[in-house]
Design a protein around this motif. Structure first.
Motif, short mmCIF file in Angstrom:
data_model
loop_
_atom_site.label_atom_id
_atom_site.label_comp_id
_atom_site.label_asym_id
_atom_site.label_seq_id
_atom_site.Cartn_x
_atom_site.Cartn_y
_atom_site.Cartn_z
N ASP A 183 4.74 9.02 -4.80
CA ASP A 183 4.62 8.18 -3.61
C ASP A 183 4.36 8.97 -2.34
O ASP A 183 4.03 8.38 -1.30
CB ASP A 183 5.88 7.33 -3.43
CG ASP A 183 5.94 6.15 -4.38
OD1 ASP A 183 4.97 5.98 -5.15
OD2 ASP A 183 6.94 5.43 -4.37
N MET A 184 4.50 10.30 -2.39
CA MET A 184 4.22 11.12 -1.21
C MET A 184 2.71 11.36 -1.14
O MET A 184 2.19 12.41 -1.53
CB MET A 184 4.99 12.45 -1.26
CG MET A 184 4.84 13.27 0.02
SD MET A 184 5.87 14.74 -0.01
CE MET A 184 5.07 15.77 1.22
N ASP A 185 2.02 10.35 -0.61
CA ASP A 185 0.56 10.40 -0.56
C ASP A 185 0.07 9.37 0.44
O ASP A 185 0.64 8.27 0.54
CB ASP A 185 -0.03 10.13 -1.94
CG ASP A 185 -1.51 10.44 -2.02
OD1 ASP A 185 -2.02 11.10 -1.09
OD2 ASP A 185 -2.15 10.05 -3.01
N GLY A 186 -0.97 9.69 1.20
CA GLY A 186 -1.52 8.75 2.15
C GLY A 186 -0.53 8.39 3.24
O GLY A 186 0.19 9.23 3.76
N GLN A 187 -0.46 7.12 3.57
CA GLN A 187 0.48 6.65 4.59
C GLN A 187 1.64 5.94 3.91
O GLN A 187 1.44 5.12 3.02
CB GLN A 187 -0.19 5.71 5.57
CG GLN A 187 0.67 5.40 6.81
CD GLN A 187 -0.08 4.68 7.89
OE1 GLN A 187 -0.33 3.48 7.81
NE2 GLN A 187 -0.45 5.42 8.93
N LEU A 188 2.86 6.24 4.31
CA LEU A 188 4.04 5.66 3.70
C LEU A 188 5.18 5.52 4.69
O LEU A 188 5.19 6.19 5.73
CB LEU A 188 4.50 6.49 2.50
CG LEU A 188 4.99 7.93 2.79
CD1 LEU A 188 6.11 8.29 1.85
CD2 LEU A 188 3.85 8.93 2.65
N MET A 196 1.05 17.00 7.12
CA MET A 196 1.49 15.63 7.30
C MET A 196 1.99 15.45 8.72
O MET A 196 2.45 16.39 9.38
CB MET A 196 2.57 15.24 6.29
CG MET A 196 3.88 15.99 6.40
SD MET A 196 5.06 15.41 5.12
CE MET A 196 6.46 16.51 5.42
N VAL A 197 1.88 14.19 9.22
CA VAL A 197 2.34 13.82 10.55
C VAL A 197 3.37 12.72 10.40
O VAL A 197 3.13 11.73 9.69
CB VAL A 197 1.17 13.35 11.44
CG1 VAL A 197 1.69 12.91 12.80
CG2 VAL A 197 0.14 14.45 11.60
N LEU A 198 4.51 12.88 11.05
CA LEU A 198 5.60 11.92 10.97
C LEU A 198 5.81 11.28 12.33
O LEU A 198 6.08 11.99 13.32
CB LEU A 198 6.90 12.60 10.53
CG LEU A 198 7.02 13.16 9.12
CD1 LEU A 198 6.20 14.44 8.95
CD2 LEU A 198 8.47 13.48 8.80
N SER A 217 1.91 10.14 7.55
CA SER A 217 0.52 10.24 7.10
C SER A 217 0.34 11.59 6.44
O SER A 217 0.47 12.63 7.09
CB SER A 217 -0.45 10.10 8.28
OG SER A 217 -0.33 8.82 8.88
N VAL A 218 0.09 11.58 5.12
CA VAL A 218 -0.01 12.81 4.33
C VAL A 218 -1.48 13.09 4.03
O VAL A 218 -2.20 12.23 3.51
CB VAL A 218 0.76 12.67 3.01
CG1 VAL A 218 0.62 13.94 2.18
CG2 VAL A 218 2.24 12.37 3.28
N ASP A 219 -1.93 14.29 4.36
CA ASP A 219 -3.29 14.74 4.05
C ASP A 219 -3.17 15.91 3.07
O ASP A 219 -2.96 17.05 3.49
CB ASP A 219 -4.01 15.17 5.33
CG ASP A 219 -5.49 15.49 5.10
OD1 ASP A 219 -5.85 15.82 3.96
OD2 ASP A 219 -6.26 15.42 6.08
#
Length: 361
Positions: free
Chosen positions: A289-294, A320-322, A312-314
């Motif tokens: 689940d650690m992928d894309g936006q969550l 990633m940006v939190l 947002s995970v790249d």
């Protein structure tokens, strides 16, 4: 399974080894020598790597009737933990050496050698749980939970891990150790940084990095005083600033930013420490689940507050940006941002993965 029991010489790893034996595994105890000049006692070592600890681990293995070995990882520890610690402070970060030791030595290096020798897993005394799906979760003992410091491991590492004591509260572990007759039953927990025997981190960094004079300034850029090196300071620090002139509003000052390149340490009021956005790199993925936006929760210190966030995970950029639901204070570059997925199944929150904080706003 053939299991390596990582024996620190403390009560948790003692009971972890005993439980691995009781589960029917073929267990061998291993103590990691992380210093070529180990101190004799914990009173002088202050950490978890003294000769006394090694002797305690050996006595536990003797009681369990399992082989015991000491493996020398001192060179690798010096390079990958101590070296990283010094380098991080030199560029204005605030690293956690225990996280790097877990990541690089207690799991990666130990597993690398263990698997090469035909072992299936490493058992440690960490307080965390691996559920039936292999997900890393918080320990039910929230006071001892160590899922944060394990959040920097790789998925491959976790696939070869056992945490036999992770589902039990600490007092029960001590009772169990006493029932086995282990001398470690009443042994106090380790503390401080094991490679700084006297506990004086600033003196250690001064010897390792050397004098790099710079200036302490306020948020307007007004110079307040000269300092010997930015490594003397961490984000959120209040004590030890030695600024003779009080702030105009009379309120305490805190370190709000460190620019190691120019040697500039900026101080300001506590509200200037508030962070609403975190950027992190060197990502570790422990859950799909650690992928894309969550949506999830984040923790940035071993015993720090947990807040909700949108992430947002790249993966391609390893970044990633939190965006935080509420501000956190005193967040420093070099710390780990560990992501959690809250659950309502009665078990601990699931660790999604982590990143190393490289920027805040």
């Amino acid at each position: 399974m053939r299991v390596l029991a990582a024996m620190s010489g403390g009560v948790d790893s003692s009971v972890a080894a005993a439980r691995a034996v009781a589960a029917g595994h073929e267990v061998i105890g291993v103590h990691l020598a992380l210093s070529q000049d180990a101190q004799q006692t914990r009173e002088t070592a202050r950490g978890c790597c003294s000769l006394e600890d090694s002797a305690d681990a050996r006595r536990v293995c003797d009681k369990l009737g399992i082989p015991f070995y000491v493996w020398d990882f001192s060179d690798r520890f010096k390079e990958e933990v101590i070296g990283d610690f010094i380098d991080s402070y030199a560029v204005g970060e605030t690293p956690n050496p225990c996280l790097r030791c877990n990541e690089k030595i207690k799991f990666s290096a130990l597993l690398e050698r263990g698997i090469a020798l035909g072992f299936d897993a490493v058992a440690t005394g960490h307080y965390a749980v691996l559920d039936s799906d292999g997900h890393l979760r918080r320990s039910p003992d929230d006071k001892k939970d160590q899922s944060y410091v394990l959040g920097v491991l790789s998925r491959q590492d976790l696939d070869h891990c056992l945490f036999p004591v992770g589902d039990t509260e600490k007092p029960k572990i001590r009772e169990e150790a006493a029932a086995y007759g282990f001398s470690t039953a009443a042994k106090p927990d380790s503390y401080d940084i094991c490679f700084i025997p006297d506990g004086n981190t600033q003196a250690f960094l001064g010897r390792s990095i050397g004098l790099r004079p710079g200036m302490i300034v306020d948020q307007d850029g007004t110079e307040l005083r000269e300092h010997d090196g930015a490594w003397n300071y961490t984000i959120g620090q209040r004590k030890g600033l030695d600024i003779k002139t009080p702030a105009a509003d009379g309120r305490p000052r805190y370190v709000t930013d460190i620019d190691a390149a120019t040697g500039t340490v900026t101080v300001g009021p506590r509200e200037a420490l508030a962070v609403s956005r975190i950027e992190a790199d060197r990502l570790k993925f422990l859950h799909p689940d650690m992928d894309g936006q969550l949506r999830c929760e984040v923790q940035v210190r071993a015993h720090g507050s947990v807040v909700g966030c949108t992430v947002s995970v790249d993966k391609q950029a390893d970044r990633m940006v939190l965006d935080l639901d509420e501000p956190l204070h005193g967040v420093a570059r070099g710390q780990a941002a560990v992501l959690y997925l809250p659950t309502d199944d009665g078990l601990g929150d699931i660790v999604l993965g982590s990143g190393t904080i490289c920027g805040t706003d």
